[in-house]
Motif scaffolding. Structure first.
Motif, PDB file in Angstrom:
ATOM      1  N   ASP A 151       0.839  -1.194   0.000  1.00  0.00           N
ATOM      2  CA  ASP A 151       0.000   0.000   0.000  1.00  0.00           C
ATOM      3  C   ASP A 151       0.875   1.244   0.000  1.00  0.00           C
ATOM      4  O   ASP A 151       1.948   1.278   0.613  1.00  0.00           O
ATOM      5  CB  ASP A 151      -0.895   0.032   1.239  1.00  0.00           C
ATOM      6  N   ALA A 152       0.411   2.283  -0.695  1.00  0.00           N
ATOM      7  CA  ALA A 152       1.109   3.567  -0.647  1.00  0.00           C
ATOM      8  C   ALA A 152       0.970   4.148   0.758  1.00  0.00           C
ATOM      9  O   ALA A 152      -0.078   4.003   1.393  1.00  0.00           O
ATOM     10  CB  ALA A 152       0.506   4.532  -1.667  1.00  0.00           C
ATOM     11  N   GLY A 156       3.187  11.718   3.158  1.00  0.00           N
ATOM     12  CA  GLY A 156       4.218  11.920   2.157  1.00  0.00           C
ATOM     13  C   GLY A 156       3.801  11.618   0.739  1.00  0.00           C
ATOM     14  O   GLY A 156       4.548  11.893  -0.199  1.00  0.00           O
ATOM     15  N   THR A 157       2.623  11.052   0.555  1.00  0.00           N
ATOM     16  CA  THR A 157       2.116  10.751  -0.788  1.00  0.00           C
ATOM     17  C   THR A 157       1.229  11.892  -1.270  1.00  0.00           C
ATOM     18  O   THR A 157       0.405  12.401  -0.514  1.00  0.00           O
ATOM     19  CB  THR A 157       1.305   9.442  -0.782  1.00  0.00           C
ATOM     20  N   LYS A 158       1.409  12.285  -2.519  1.00  0.00           N
ATOM     21  CA  LYS A 158       0.506  13.272  -3.112  1.00  0.00           C
ATOM     22  C   LYS A 158      -0.737  12.537  -3.587  1.00  0.00           C
ATOM     23  O   LYS A 158      -0.692  11.765  -4.534  1.00  0.00           O
ATOM     24  CB  LYS A 158       1.173  13.993  -4.286  1.00  0.00           C
ATOM     25  N   TRP A 159      -1.865  12.769  -2.913  1.00  0.00           N
ATOM     26  CA  TRP A 159      -3.119  12.099  -3.231  1.00  0.00           C
ATOM     27  C   TRP A 159      -3.962  12.993  -4.140  1.00  0.00           C
ATOM     28  O   TRP A 159      -4.443  14.036  -3.715  1.00  0.00           O
ATOM     29  CB  TRP A 159      -3.892  11.779  -1.953  1.00  0.00           C
ATOM     30  N   HIS A 171      -5.675  18.021  -4.860  1.00  0.00           N
ATOM     31  CA  HIS A 171      -4.763  17.034  -4.286  1.00  0.00           C
ATOM     32  C   HIS A 171      -4.468  17.385  -2.837  1.00  0.00           C
ATOM     33  O   HIS A 171      -4.553  18.557  -2.424  1.00  0.00           O
ATOM     34  CB  HIS A 171      -3.462  16.948  -5.094  1.00  0.00           C
ATOM     35  N   THR A 173      -1.668  16.319   0.558  1.00  0.00           N
ATOM     36  CA  THR A 173      -0.476  15.629   1.050  1.00  0.00           C
ATOM     37  C   THR A 173      -0.425  15.778   2.566  1.00  0.00           C
ATOM     38  O   THR A 173      -0.469  16.903   3.091  1.00  0.00           O
ATOM     39  CB  THR A 173       0.805  16.213   0.437  1.00  0.00           C
ATOM     40  N   VAL A 236      -6.578   3.006   3.068  1.00  0.00           N
ATOM     41  CA  VAL A 236      -5.672   2.965   1.915  1.00  0.00           C
ATOM     42  C   VAL A 236      -5.709   1.561   1.347  1.00  0.00           C
ATOM     43  O   VAL A 236      -5.423   0.585   2.047  1.00  0.00           O
ATOM     44  CB  VAL A 236      -4.230   3.343   2.301  1.00  0.00           C
ATOM     45  N   GLN A 239      -3.116   1.884  -4.068  1.00  0.00           N
ATOM     46  CA  GLN A 239      -2.865   3.245  -4.546  1.00  0.00           C
ATOM     47  C   GLN A 239      -4.086   4.138  -4.396  1.00  0.00           C
ATOM     48  O   GLN A 239      -4.103   5.250  -4.933  1.00  0.00           O
ATOM     49  CB  GLN A 239      -2.451   3.212  -6.024  1.00  0.00           C
ATOM     50  N   ALA A 255      -2.787   7.755  -5.597  1.00  0.00           N
ATOM     51  CA  ALA A 255      -1.421   8.160  -5.300  1.00  0.00           C
ATOM     52  C   ALA A 255      -0.646   8.537  -6.556  1.00  0.00           C
ATOM     53  O   ALA A 255      -0.752   7.865  -7.591  1.00  0.00           O
ATOM     54  CB  ALA A 255      -0.678   7.024  -4.589  1.00  0.00           C
ATOM     55  N   GLY A 256       0.077   9.611  -6.456  1.00  0.00           N
ATOM     56  CA  GLY A 256       1.080   9.944  -7.458  1.00  0.00           C
ATOM     57  C   GLY A 256       0.587  10.345  -8.811  1.00  0.00           C
ATOM     58  O   GLY A 256       1.325  10.249  -9.789  1.00  0.00           O
TER      59      GLY A 256
END
Length: 257
Positions: A151-152, A156-159, A171, A173, A236, A239, A255-256
């Motif tokens: 899992d992401a 710290g992940t740009k959602w 988005h 974070t 989560v 992703q 994610a990302g």
């Protein structure tokens, strides 16, 4: 590749998908099934690593994966996406109905799909789980190797928000050390306090810029703002992030992107 050959290749690849996905799928009567006792493969995302056919190993393109849950399989072959029903009998895999897209991608993704189709279509597979690895083997010894995807991380992940749409511009974070969340509502920037605990996120009042955008974006911003100044349950799934607030607001993000 002409159109007729492309269709033949994609049809063969589509026929293959349930063979991959059937491993560890749930039985038609709804009872759970797994390849090995204590080693379930349902409810997980498996990234396709490679296919070995006729003694040659072919690496999978980025993004090729299979997800199996409740007798339904979905995923991507690196180029085309798919959905299928599938069943499993012990460690033997049998084909179910399949629907797949017919996009043509350049070079490796299409070549990999074609190789995978030639190696595994219309065959019975034997499945083996070893830790976070899954191996599918044909009767003549060709193999497909997959790895369980992680899992992401929430922080710290740009959602990137997909529901509501906000034009793919919204988005968020999360920063675990600072205890904050920052990002965009689709038009305006936003930041707030964010405390994560026991599957829930408590968000403080939002601080935003005050730009005016088109009506559809502003409407989506209002929906996103309802997440703040309250507590939301979060989940989560590889992703995908799902946030459900106490006032009924539901937000999905990937994610990302």
């Amino acid at each position: 590749m002409d159109r007729q050959k492309q269709r033949m290749t994609l049809t063969a690849a589509a026929m293959l998908v349930p063979l991959l996905a059937a491993c560890g799928s749930e039985k038609a009567d709804g009872g759970s099934a797994s390849v090995d006792a204590g080693k379930p493969v349902t409810g997980l995302r498996w990234n396709v690593d490679s296919v070995t056919a006729d003694g040659t190993t072919h690496r999978a393109p980025t993004g090729a994966h299979v997800t199996i849950d409740r007798g339904r399989t979905e995923g991507s072959f690196g180029c085309n996406t798919f959905g299928a029903e599938a069943t499993v009998d012990g460690d033997r895999i049998r084909l179910g109905k399949t629907m797949a897209t017919e996009m043509a991608c350049e070079n490796k993704p299409m070549a990999f799909e074609e190789t995978l189709a030639r190696a595994l279509s219309d065959q019975e597979l034997k499945a083996r789980v070893d830790g976070d690895r899954l191996t599918l083997t044909t009767e003549k010894g060709d193999t497909v190797r997959l790895t369980k995807a992680e899992d992401a991380p929430l922080a710290g992940t740009k959602w990137t928000v997909t529901t509501p749409r906000a034009g793919d511009r919204a988005h968020l974070t999360f920063d675990e050390k600072k205890g904050t969340v920052a990002g965009s509502l689709g038009c305006n920037k936003v930041n707030a306090k964010a405390t994560v605990r026991d599957g829930h996120i408590t968000l403080g009042p939002p601080a935003t810029t005050r730009m005016m955008c088109e009506d559809s974006l502003m409407a989506d911003e209002k929906k996103l703002l309802r997440l703040f100044d309250g507590t939301a349950e979060y989940r989560v799934d590889h992703q995908t992030l799902t946030l459900t607030s106490e006032n009924g607001t539901n937000v999905r993000a990937v994610a990302g992107r």
